[in-house]
Write a protein that holds these residues in place. Structure first.
Motif, PDB file in Angstrom:
ATOM      1  N   ILE A 100       0.829  -1.210   0.000  1.00  0.00           N
ATOM      2  CA  ILE A 100       0.000   0.000   0.000  1.00  0.00           C
ATOM      3  C   ILE A 100       0.859   1.254   0.000  1.00  0.00           C
ATOM      4  O   ILE A 100       0.629   2.187  -0.758  1.00  0.00           O
ATOM      5  CB  ILE A 100      -0.948  -0.008   1.219  1.00  0.00           C
ATOM      6  CG1 ILE A 100      -1.872  -1.234   1.140  1.00  0.00           C
ATOM      7  CG2 ILE A 100      -1.767   1.272   1.282  1.00  0.00           C
ATOM      8  CD1 ILE A 100      -2.732  -1.433   2.373  1.00  0.00           C
ATOM      9  N   ASP A 101       1.836   1.301   0.865  1.00  0.00           N
ATOM     10  CA  ASP A 101       2.645   2.521   0.982  1.00  0.00           C
ATOM     11  C   ASP A 101       4.128   2.171   1.117  1.00  0.00           C
ATOM     12  O   ASP A 101       4.832   2.725   1.926  1.00  0.00           O
ATOM     13  CB  ASP A 101       2.168   3.342   2.179  1.00  0.00           C
ATOM     14  CG  ASP A 101       2.031   2.515   3.449  1.00  0.00           C
ATOM     15  OD1 ASP A 101       1.409   3.003   4.395  1.00  0.00           O
ATOM     16  OD2 ASP A 101       2.565   1.392   3.483  1.00  0.00           O
ATOM     17  N   GLY A 102       4.580   1.247   0.290  1.00  0.00           N
ATOM     18  CA  GLY A 102       5.939   0.730   0.422  1.00  0.00           C
ATOM     19  C   GLY A 102       7.019   1.768   0.259  1.00  0.00           C
ATOM     20  O   GLY A 102       8.001   1.769   0.990  1.00  0.00           O
ATOM     21  N   ASP A 103       6.874   2.700  -0.700  1.00  0.00           N
ATOM     22  CA  ASP A 103       7.932   3.682  -0.950  1.00  0.00           C
ATOM     23  C   ASP A 103       8.095   4.637   0.224  1.00  0.00           C
ATOM     24  O   ASP A 103       9.207   4.940   0.650  1.00  0.00           O
ATOM     25  CB  ASP A 103       7.618   4.463  -2.229  1.00  0.00           C
ATOM     26  CG  ASP A 103       7.674   3.581  -3.459  1.00  0.00           C
ATOM     27  OD1 ASP A 103       8.300   2.500  -3.374  1.00  0.00           O
ATOM     28  OD2 ASP A 103       7.099   3.955  -4.483  1.00  0.00           O
ATOM     29  N   PHE A 104       6.959   5.126   0.737  1.00  0.00           N
ATOM     30  CA  PHE A 104       7.032   6.010   1.896  1.00  0.00           C
ATOM     31  C   PHE A 104       7.634   5.274   3.104  1.00  0.00           C
ATOM     32  O   PHE A 104       8.408   5.844   3.866  1.00  0.00           O
ATOM     33  CB  PHE A 104       5.631   6.527   2.260  1.00  0.00           C
ATOM     34  CG  PHE A 104       5.117   7.570   1.325  1.00  0.00           C
ATOM     35  CD1 PHE A 104       5.573   8.877   1.404  1.00  0.00           C
ATOM     36  CD2 PHE A 104       4.187   7.256   0.343  1.00  0.00           C
ATOM     37  CE1 PHE A 104       5.098   9.858   0.541  1.00  0.00           C
ATOM     38  CE2 PHE A 104       3.714   8.225  -0.524  1.00  0.00           C
ATOM     39  CZ  PHE A 104       4.172   9.525  -0.433  1.00  0.00           C
ATOM     40  N   TYR A 105       7.248   4.018   3.243  1.00  0.00           N
ATOM     41  CA  TYR A 105       7.747   3.238   4.381  1.00  0.00           C
ATOM     42  C   TYR A 105       9.258   3.051   4.289  1.00  0.00           C
ATOM     43  O   TYR A 105       9.979   3.181   5.287  1.00  0.00           O
ATOM     44  CB  TYR A 105       7.054   1.877   4.430  1.00  0.00           C
ATOM     45  CG  TYR A 105       7.391   1.087   5.678  1.00  0.00           C
ATOM     46  CD1 TYR A 105       6.672   1.264   6.852  1.00  0.00           C
ATOM     47  CD2 TYR A 105       8.455   0.187   5.690  1.00  0.00           C
ATOM     48  CE1 TYR A 105       6.985   0.566   8.006  1.00  0.00           C
ATOM     49  CE2 TYR A 105       8.792  -0.507   6.837  1.00  0.00           C
ATOM     50  CZ  TYR A 105       8.046  -0.322   7.991  1.00  0.00           C
ATOM     51  OH  TYR A 105       8.375  -1.012   9.127  1.00  0.00           O
ATOM     52  N   LEU A 106       9.749   2.757   3.082  1.00  0.00           N
ATOM     53  CA  LEU A 106      11.190   2.558   2.912  1.00  0.00           C
ATOM     54  C   LEU A 106      11.963   3.829   3.224  1.00  0.00           C
ATOM     55  O   LEU A 106      13.035   3.791   3.841  1.00  0.00           O
ATOM     56  CB  LEU A 106      11.475   2.092   1.485  1.00  0.00           C
ATOM     57  CG  LEU A 106      11.046   0.662   1.154  1.00  0.00           C
ATOM     58  CD1 LEU A 106      11.250   0.381  -0.330  1.00  0.00           C
ATOM     59  CD2 LEU A 106      11.828  -0.351   1.991  1.00  0.00           C
ATOM     60  N   LEU A 107      11.424   4.991   2.780  1.00  0.00           N
ATOM     61  CA  LEU A 107      12.091   6.252   3.085  1.00  0.00           C
ATOM     62  C   LEU A 107      12.088   6.513   4.594  1.00  0.00           C
ATOM     63  O   LEU A 107      13.116   6.897   5.173  1.00  0.00           O
ATOM     64  CB  LEU A 107      11.393   7.407   2.355  1.00  0.00           C
ATOM     65  CG  LEU A 107      11.923   8.810   2.665  1.00  0.00           C
ATOM     66  CD1 LEU A 107      13.401   8.925   2.299  1.00  0.00           C
ATOM     67  CD2 LEU A 107      11.091   9.869   1.946  1.00  0.00           C
ATOM     68  N   LYS A 157      11.859   4.352   6.994  1.00  0.00           N
ATOM     69  CA  LYS A 157      12.757   3.397   7.670  1.00  0.00           C
ATOM     70  C   LYS A 157      14.215   3.827   7.517  1.00  0.00           C
ATOM     71  O   LYS A 157      15.024   3.666   8.433  1.00  0.00           O
ATOM     72  CB  LYS A 157      12.557   1.993   7.111  1.00  0.00           C
ATOM     73  CG  LYS A 157      13.324   0.911   7.854  1.00  0.00           C
ATOM     74  CD  LYS A 157      13.005  -0.468   7.316  1.00  0.00           C
ATOM     75  CE  LYS A 157      13.740  -1.546   8.108  1.00  0.00           C
ATOM     76  NZ  LYS A 157      15.192  -1.395   8.065  1.00  0.00           N
ATOM     77  N   SER A 158      14.558   4.405   6.383  1.00  0.00           N
ATOM     78  CA  SER A 158      15.926   4.906   6.189  1.00  0.00           C
ATOM     79  C   SER A 158      16.226   6.035   7.157  1.00  0.00           C
ATOM     80  O   SER A 158      17.299   6.088   7.765  1.00  0.00           O
ATOM     81  CB  SER A 158      16.101   5.384   4.747  1.00  0.00           C
ATOM     82  OG  SER A 158      15.900   4.325   3.841  1.00  0.00           O
ATOM     83  N   TYR A 159      15.258   6.970   7.294  1.00  0.00           N
ATOM     84  CA  TYR A 159      15.432   8.049   8.271  1.00  0.00           C
ATOM     85  C   TYR A 159      15.535   7.484   9.692  1.00  0.00           C
ATOM     86  O   TYR A 159      16.344   7.944  10.502  1.00  0.00           O
ATOM     87  CB  TYR A 159      14.256   9.024   8.194  1.00  0.00           C
ATOM     88  CG  TYR A 159      14.245   9.907   6.970  1.00  0.00           C
ATOM     89  CD1 TYR A 159      15.430  10.354   6.386  1.00  0.00           C
ATOM     90  CD2 TYR A 159      13.038  10.320   6.394  1.00  0.00           C
ATOM     91  CE1 TYR A 159      15.411  11.164   5.262  1.00  0.00           C
ATOM     92  CE2 TYR A 159      13.015  11.130   5.276  1.00  0.00           C
ATOM     93  CZ  TYR A 159      14.203  11.550   4.710  1.00  0.00           C
ATOM     94  OH  TYR A 159      14.188  12.364   3.605  1.00  0.00           O
ATOM     95  N   PHE A 160      14.702   6.480   9.989  1.00  0.00           N
ATOM     96  CA  PHE A 160      14.700   5.867  11.321  1.00  0.00           C
ATOM     97  C   PHE A 160      16.073   5.261  11.623  1.00  0.00           C
ATOM     98  O   PHE A 160      16.614   5.447  12.716  1.00  0.00           O
ATOM     99  CB  PHE A 160      13.614   4.792  11.387  1.00  0.00           C
ATOM    100  CG  PHE A 160      13.398   4.198  12.751  1.00  0.00           C
ATOM    101  CD1 PHE A 160      12.347   4.620  13.551  1.00  0.00           C
ATOM    102  CD2 PHE A 160      14.244   3.215  13.254  1.00  0.00           C
ATOM    103  CE1 PHE A 160      12.139   4.088  14.807  1.00  0.00           C
ATOM    104  CE2 PHE A 160      14.052   2.669  14.515  1.00  0.00           C
ATOM    105  CZ  PHE A 160      12.994   3.108  15.292  1.00  0.00           C
TER     106      PHE A 160
END
Length: 576
Positions: free
Chosen positions: A89-96, A98-101
């Motif tokens: 559903i929102d994989g791209d936002f999640y990956l970004l 997670k990178s910030y996290f």
């Protein structure tokens, strides 16, 4: 699938899911247990078949009755619902995000997911906000720290997180990870009962999150609380119970659980370390030392739990081994609280207490809630006769963990040094309540009763009896019982304990003033009660000594010869 294959497949999935949600310590734990599962023996060479069931000298061989409803054969297991993934559903936002996290930019990660409604994204956003609040709280604690190192700083994100997660739970739109975070928030807000309920819901829905089990364990401060939990009978429950028993000082039950788990997780370094921890609490230092030596051979860069190993080496005064361990962890990772504590123990054994305190302070700068550092630093201040600083360190330790008997015992010692036996007695009672099997605590409390200010000798006798029944390795209790009974005009009881103490010294091949005192008393006691043959035996043994006791024994033998029909003895021909 058999139980090992089931555990292996579940842990592989859990490892990915936990890592994907940035629960790195839980994923690390899952990975260690995955490797710890016994593999196909045909694929292994003799060099890596460590910890095999029934073959290792470090295994504790004992059996106890079944302590839970877990089946005797095979791992306990019930089917667990499969966690639905929604990253499409929102994989791209999640990956970004997670990178910030991963870069510790928590607020930035939460901002990226502000409009995402998938359960996975909601969890990461809330978790990032929680950690952002914790990070800011730590910064405020440093900036606003009071004179005693205390601060009123709080996590300012907790109120909004509690409101949001509570709504999600009521609507049924929260996943097991969200429940875990909600329980964590409730715990920090002081709502212990609801936190316990929520985390139980989380582990029953998703049992592989070890972080959730750890938080649940911290909320179970009594065996009654532990038994009241409505937990599904999954194999992860066995790990939880083993750890919880250990925290509740049920060390034999904990050892039995870990031995049971070792049937499947035969190569688990974690299980071996926990067995060592339980045996450390039972003061089986030789066994603990062997286990840690084996652990370091198999995992040479391990730092976890090595501070406990350093405590064992310190207690056994193994200077060279402790020096080697301190050098090893320093080269591996010197900025770990465990490493600093090990180095602190090394300097303490060398008698350099100021330098030891410096390293314990370093450990606390890295982790303000590192319990061992507070307790050990208190011990160092006691050695340095700085009792106010010792009291403050011990108080900080009991604030972190009110069940730490060592800190309560340290407080008792500190107040005893300050000549305040009433306060000391209060803290000794707390320590002995938490650890009733430790003879040292009973002896400390008895000595407190013996002080001139209290002079409660009957209470002291009761404490020394408990110490004698708790395997008094320092051999203090029996001798003190004999002296106190003599002081109270009870020669028969005094003779009984002097005889027991003498027998123990003979068994342990110990010499010293206690043996001389016991022989003199027993010789005089037997002479008074006309048991002249026994008196002769004790007097003859005293003739082997070179002090005034030798002359006393010779005079006693002459007196016995003159006052009775005792067989003639040429005392003058005993060696001078």
């Amino acid at each position: 699938m058999n139980s090992k294959e089931t555990c292996r497949s579940e842990l592989r999935i859990a490892l990915r899911q936990l890592s994907d949600r940035c629960l790195y310590s839980a994923s690390k734990w899952a990975g260690e247990q995955l490797v710890g599962i016994e593999q196909d023996p045909a694929k292994f060479t003799p060099t890596n078949t460590r910890f095999q069931r029934g073959s290792s000298s470090i295994r504790r061989r004992f059996r106890t009755n079944d302590i839970t409803s877990t089946p005797v054969t095979g791992m306990s297991y019930v089917s667990t619902p499969v966690l639905e993934e929604d990253e499409v559903i929102d994989g791209d936002f999640y990956l970004l995000a997670k990178s910030y996290f991963d870069c510790r930019e928590y607020k930035r990660a939460a901002h990226v997911l502000r409009d995402q409604n998938a359960k996975k994204s909601v969890f990461l956003r809330c978790y990032a906000l929680y950690l952002a609040g914790e990070k800011r709280k730590e910064e405020e604690m440093i900036e606003l720290e009071g004179p005693l190192g205390k601060s009123d700083a709080v996590n300012r994100e907790l109120v909004s997180l509690e409101r949001e997660l509570s709504t999600l739970r009521k609507n049924g739109t929260i996943d097991p990870f969200g429940l875990y975070l909600y329980g964590l928030v409730l715990k920090n807000r002081g709502n212990q009962n609801l936190a316990r309920t929520v985390i139980v819901e989380s582990v029953n829905s998703y049992p592989w999150n070890w972080n959730a089990w750890t938080e649940l364990q911290s909320l179970c401060t009594t065996i009654e609380m532990l038994n009241s939990l409505n937990l599904s009978n999954h194999w992860m429950k066995d790990f939880f119970l083993a750890s919880a028993y250990q925290e509740l000082r049920m060390h034999n039950e904990s050892l039995a659980k870990y031995e049971y788990l070792q049937g499947t997780f035969s190569f688990s370094n974690y299980i071996q370390a926990q067995i060592a921890k339980a045996q450390y609490c039972l003061r089986e230092f030789d066994q603990v030392e062997v286990i840690f030596e084996e652990l370091l051979r198999n995992d040479p860069y391990r730092v976890e739990d090595m501070d406990m190993y350093s405590n064992v080496l310190y207690a056994k005064e193994c200077f060279s081994a402790l020096s080697y361990l301190a050098h090893r962890v320093f080269m591996t990772d010197k900025y770990r609280p465990e490493s600093c504590c090990i180095i602190g123990n090394y300097y303490s054994l060398k008698g350099q207490h100021e330098k030891s305190v410096m390293y314990f302070r370093r450990a606390l700068k890295l982790d303000k809630k590192y319990l061992s550092a507070w307790t050990l630093m208190g011990h160092e201040y006691v050695e340095m006769k700085n009792t106010p600083a010792a009291v403050d360190a011990y108080r900080r330790a009991v604030d972190i963990n009110p069940c730490d008997y060592r800190a309560w015992y340290g407080l008792g010692q500190a107040y005893e040094m300050m000549g305040m036996p009433f306060y000391a007695l209060h803290y000794f009672k707390k320590s002995v309540f938490l650890q009733p099997s430790d003879s040292r605590l009973w002896i400390a409390m008895a000595q407190c009763y013996e002080t001139d200010q209290l002079h409660l000798l009957e209470d002291a006798i009761k404490c020394y009896r408990r110490a004698a029944n708790c395997n008094d390795k320092e051999a203090i209790a029996l001798h003190q019982l004999a002296k106190l009974h003599f002081e109270l005009g009870r020669p028969e009881e005094a003779a009984f304990y002097y005889k027991k103490d003498l027998d123990r010294m003979e068994d342990e091949e110990r010499e010293g003033p206690n043996m001389v005192e016991a022989l003199l008393f027993l010789a005089q006691h037997c002479r008074t009660h006309k048991r002249l043959e026994e008196a002769e035996v004790y007097c003859t043994r005293l003739l082997d000594y070179t002090g005034p006791e030798k002359e006393m024994a010779k005079n006693m033998l002459r007196g016995m010869r003159s006052e009775s029909s005792f067989p003639s003895m040429d005392v003058e021909h005993f060696p001078p």
